[in-house]
Design a protein around this motif. Structure first.
Motif, PDB file in Angstrom:
ATOM      1  N   MET A   1       0.707  -1.271  -0.199  1.00 41.28           N
ATOM      2  CA  MET A   1      -0.037   0.172   0.114  1.00 41.28           C
ATOM      3  C   MET A   1       0.848   1.111  -0.201  1.00 41.28           C
ATOM      4  O   MET A   1       1.720   1.395   0.776  1.00 41.28           O
ATOM      5  N   ASN A   2       0.566   2.101  -0.688  1.00 47.17           N
ATOM      6  CA  ASN A   2       1.265   3.380  -0.864  1.00 47.17           C
ATOM      7  C   ASN A   2       0.672   4.589  -0.264  1.00 47.17           C
ATOM      8  O   ASN A   2      -0.425   4.986  -0.805  1.00 47.17           O
ATOM      9  N   LYS A   3       1.311   5.200   0.843  1.00 47.50           N
ATOM     10  CA  LYS A   3       0.392   6.005   1.522  1.00 47.50           C
ATOM     11  C   LYS A   3       1.059   7.533   1.320  1.00 47.50           C
ATOM     12  O   LYS A   3       0.785   8.406   1.920  1.00 47.50           O
ATOM     13  N   VAL A   4       1.890   7.560   0.390  1.00 47.41           N
ATOM     14  CA  VAL A   4       2.572   8.971   0.020  1.00 47.41           C
ATOM     15  C   VAL A   4       1.618   9.866  -0.817  1.00 47.41           C
ATOM     16  O   VAL A   4       0.948   9.521  -1.591  1.00 47.41           O
ATOM     17  N   ILE A   5       1.601  10.976  -0.102  1.00 47.60           N
ATOM     18  CA  ILE A   5       0.960  12.263  -0.622  1.00 47.60           C
ATOM     19  C   ILE A   5       1.798  13.287  -1.308  1.00 47.60           C
ATOM     20  O   ILE A   5       2.848  13.344  -1.091  1.00 47.60           O
ATOM     21  N   ALA A   6       1.018  13.925  -2.378  1.00 53.27           N
ATOM     22  CA  ALA A   6       2.017  14.993  -3.144  1.00 53.27           C
ATOM     23  C   ALA A   6       2.346  16.207  -2.261  1.00 53.27           C
ATOM     24  O   ALA A   6       3.261  16.823  -2.672  1.00 53.27           O
ATOM     25  N   SER A   7       1.284  16.714  -1.673  1.00 50.56           N
ATOM     26  CA  SER A   7       1.441  17.930  -1.002  1.00 50.56           C
ATOM     27  C   SER A   7       0.473  18.038   0.420  1.00 50.56           C
ATOM     28  O   SER A   7      -0.253  16.948   0.393  1.00 50.56           O
ATOM     29  N   THR A   8       0.594  18.892   1.113  1.00 49.62           N
ATOM     30  CA  THR A   8       0.217  19.003   2.585  1.00 49.62           C
ATOM     31  C   THR A   8      -1.164  19.111   2.095  1.00 49.62           C
ATOM     32  O   THR A   8      -2.362  18.870   3.047  1.00 49.62           O
ATOM     33  N   ALA A   9      -1.653  19.830   1.051  1.00 45.17           N
ATOM     34  CA  ALA A   9      -3.227  20.196   0.639  1.00 45.17           C
ATOM     35  C   ALA A   9      -3.898  18.964   0.715  1.00 45.17           C
ATOM     36  O   ALA A   9      -5.026  18.931   0.982  1.00 45.17           O
ATOM     37  N   ASP A  10      -3.145  17.835   0.387  1.00 48.87           N
ATOM     38  CA  ASP A  10      -4.005  16.619  -0.026  1.00 48.87           C
ATOM     39  C   ASP A  10      -4.548  15.984   1.408  1.00 48.87           C
ATOM     40  O   ASP A  10      -5.518  15.105   1.202  1.00 48.87           O
ATOM     41  N   VAL A  11      -4.208  16.549   2.444  1.00 53.72           N
ATOM     42  CA  VAL A  11      -4.733  16.107   3.535  1.00 53.72           C
ATOM     43  C   VAL A  11      -5.415  16.956   4.574  1.00 53.72           C
ATOM     44  O   VAL A  11      -6.005  17.009   5.758  1.00 53.72           O
ATOM     45  N   MET A  12      -5.322  18.311   4.218  1.00 52.89           N
ATOM     46  CA  MET A  12      -5.936  19.219   5.227  1.00 52.89           C
ATOM     47  C   MET A  12      -7.412  19.306   5.352  1.00 52.89           C
ATOM     48  O   MET A  12      -7.914  19.940   6.091  1.00 52.89           O
ATOM     49  N   GLU A  13      -8.126  18.527   4.246  1.00 55.39           N
ATOM     50  CA  GLU A  13      -9.463  18.487   4.477  1.00 55.39           C
ATOM     51  C   GLU A  13      -9.907  17.723   5.760  1.00 55.39           C
ATOM     52  O   GLU A  13     -11.155  17.673   6.287  1.00 55.39           O
ATOM     53  N   HIS A  14      -9.036  16.819   6.202  1.00 53.54           N
ATOM     54  CA  HIS A  14      -9.294  16.136   7.577  1.00 53.54           C
ATOM     55  C   HIS A  14      -9.128  17.086   8.799  1.00 53.54           C
ATOM     56  O   HIS A  14      -9.442  16.638   9.951  1.00 53.54           O
ATOM     57  N   ILE A  15      -8.698  18.334   8.813  1.00 53.33           N
ATOM     58  CA  ILE A  15      -8.714  19.408   9.706  1.00 53.33           C
ATOM     59  C   ILE A  15      -9.793  20.108   9.606  1.00 53.33           C
ATOM     60  O   ILE A  15      -9.716  21.096   8.622  1.00 53.33           O
ATOM     61  N   SER A  16     -10.674  20.509  10.506  1.00 53.47           N
ATOM     62  CA  SER A  16     -11.587  21.500  10.393  1.00 53.47           C
ATOM     63  C   SER A  16     -11.745  22.376  11.696  1.00 53.47           C
ATOM     64  O   SER A  16     -11.073  21.805  12.827  1.00 53.47           O
ATOM     65  N   ASN A  17     -12.555  23.347  11.738  1.00 57.27           N
ATOM     66  CA  ASN A  17     -12.800  24.017  13.113  1.00 57.27           C
ATOM     67  C   ASN A  17     -13.052  23.034  14.054  1.00 57.27           C
ATOM     68  O   ASN A  17     -14.262  22.203  13.976  1.00 57.27           O
ATOM     69  N   GLY A  18     -12.561  23.422  15.382  1.00 55.08           N
ATOM     70  CA  GLY A  18     -12.934  22.772  16.474  1.00 55.08           C
ATOM     71  C   GLY A  18     -12.285  21.056  16.657  1.00 55.08           C
ATOM     72  O   GLY A  18     -12.434  20.480  17.457  1.00 55.08           O
ATOM     73  N   SER A  19     -11.485  21.070  15.593  1.00 56.54           N
ATOM     74  CA  SER A  19     -10.763  19.607  15.488  1.00 56.54           C
ATOM     75  C   SER A  19      -9.606  19.535  16.804  1.00 56.54           C
ATOM     76  O   SER A  19      -9.146  20.513  17.205  1.00 56.54           O
ATOM     77  N   THR A  20      -9.333  18.242  17.044  1.00 56.33           N
ATOM     78  CA  THR A  20      -8.227  18.149  18.237  1.00 56.33           C
ATOM     79  C   THR A  20      -7.043  17.355  17.472  1.00 56.33           C
ATOM     80  O   THR A  20      -7.005  16.304  16.748  1.00 56.33           O
ATOM     81  N   LEU A  21      -5.962  18.135  17.568  1.00 56.07           N
ATOM     82  CA  LEU A  21      -4.601  17.754  16.783  1.00 56.07           C
ATOM     83  C   LEU A  21      -3.530  17.312  17.934  1.00 56.07           C
ATOM     84  O   LEU A  21      -3.485  18.187  18.806  1.00 56.07           O
ATOM     85  N   VAL A  22      -3.040  16.095  17.780  1.00 51.71           N
ATOM     86  CA  VAL A  22      -2.028  15.590  18.485  1.00 51.71           C
ATOM     87  C   VAL A  22      -0.808  15.898  17.866  1.00 51.71           C
ATOM     88  O   VAL A  22      -0.684  15.515  16.611  1.00 51.71           O
ATOM     89  N   VAL A  23       0.247  16.850  18.215  1.00 50.01           N
ATOM     90  CA  VAL A  23       1.296  17.205  17.317  1.00 50.01           C
ATOM     91  C   VAL A  23       2.753  16.809  18.143  1.00 50.01           C
ATOM     92  O   VAL A  23       2.888  17.166  19.137  1.00 50.01           O
ATOM     93  N   GLY A  24       3.652  16.121  17.083  1.00 51.38           N
ATOM     94  CA  GLY A  24       4.819  15.476  17.578  1.00 51.38           C
ATOM     95  C   GLY A  24       5.888  16.811  17.874  1.00 51.38           C
ATOM     96  O   GLY A  24       5.550  17.902  17.389  1.00 51.38           O
ATOM     97  N   GLY A  25       6.991  16.412  18.459  1.00 49.89           N
ATOM     98  CA  GLY A  25       8.065  17.342  18.683  1.00 49.89           C
ATOM     99  C   GLY A  25       8.410  17.377  20.248  1.00 49.89           C
ATOM    100  O   GLY A  25       7.731  17.097  21.246  1.00 49.89           O
ATOM    101  N   PHE A  26       9.467  17.917  20.249  1.00 49.45           N
ATOM    102  CA  PHE A  26      10.045  18.242  21.847  1.00 49.45           C
ATOM    103  C   PHE A  26      10.759  19.471  21.723  1.00 49.45           C
ATOM    104  O   PHE A  26      12.085  19.457  20.996  1.00 49.45           O
ATOM    105  N   GLY A  27      10.381  20.469  22.362  1.00 45.94           N
ATOM    106  CA  GLY A  27      11.173  21.747  22.094  1.00 45.94           C
ATOM    107  C   GLY A  27      10.668  22.206  20.550  1.00 45.94           C
ATOM    108  O   GLY A  27       9.447  22.096  20.037  1.00 45.94           O
ATOM    109  N   LEU A  28      11.789  22.609  19.950  1.00 49.57           N
ATOM    110  CA  LEU A  28      11.674  22.526  18.532  1.00 49.57           C
ATOM    111  C   LEU A  28      12.202  21.546  17.557  1.00 49.57           C
ATOM    112  O   LEU A  28      12.327  21.691  16.357  1.00 49.57           O
TER     113      LEU A  28
END
Length: 235
Positions: A1-28
């Protein structure tokens, strides 16, 4: 299965007003810069964001505070962001401070399908307010809920098309846990390799947790707080 997308715009439809986002990272370190920029550009509001910290004023998740896109922040450390401080003190931003180890376990539990667990961390402190308490073997514990976000935004070093991930150094602190805790997990990587190129012992997180992979170079390598020592003498 190929899960590679061409741009970030391809998945922004999954984020809408009121969404809960879990974001990775440690400091910067290990933050998903491209996805944060895409969320900012989309202009969605009333977000609940779960992440170890909230970046700095002009980088990382701090960019989402510029237009007041974040309604609630769930973090363990928020000390490097003046805009964050201002919005919190003015009542514009709701903040839930969570001990760092507890935050990590809440994400892991959510990803493992565990709705809640007990921990001694926070007993007899404001962290325990309003939470169920039980005693085990003569010691008091408070109940903490697992965290599951609508979308997890994650940064990895390498991935294959199935989404098997390899993280680099400090970016491994929270990114694997964040990836597990999203109903839909979207990962940006610096390097995409062919299927079978990653050995089983190299893989830090299985692609079973990942729905989308985007390849994008890091914008810049920021240091959150630079500390230098004075060099005495001369060359």
């Amino acid at each position: 299965m190929n899960k590679v997308i061409a741009s970030t715009a391809d998945v922004m439809e999954h984020i809408s007003n009121g969404s809960t986002l879990v974001v990775g990272g440690f400091g910067l370190c290990g933050i998903p810069e491209h996805f944060i920029a895409a969320v900012k550009e989309k202009g969605v509001k009333d977000l609940t964001v779960v992440s170890n910290n909230c970046g700095v004023d002009d980088f990382g998740l701090g960019l989402l505070l510029e237009d007041k896109q974040i309604k609630k922040m769930v973090s363990s450390y928020v000390g490097e962001n003046k805009r964050f401080e201002q919005q919190f003190l003015s009542g514009e931003l709701e903040v839930e401070l969570v001990p760092q180890g507890t935050l990590a376990e809440r994400l892991r539990a959510g990803g493992a399908g565990i709705p809640a667990f007990y921990t001694a961390t926070g007993v007899d402190t404001p962290v325990a307010e309003g939470k169920e308490e039980k005693e085990f073997d003569g010691k008091r514990y408070i109940m903490e809920r697992g965290i599951v976000g609508d979308v997890a935004l994650v940064k990895a070093w390498k991935a294959d098309p199935f989404g098997n991930l390899v993280f680099r150094k400090t970016s491994r602190n929270f990114n694997p846990l964040a990836a597990m805790a999203g109903k839909r997990t979207i990962v940006e990587v610096e390097e995409l390799v062919e299927l079978g190129e990653l050995g089983p012992d190299e893989i830090h997180l299985s692609g079973v947790y990942v729905q989308h992979v985007f390849v994008g170079e890091a914008f810049e390598k920021r240091i959150e707080r630079r500390t230098v020592a004075e060099v005495k003498g001369g060359a």
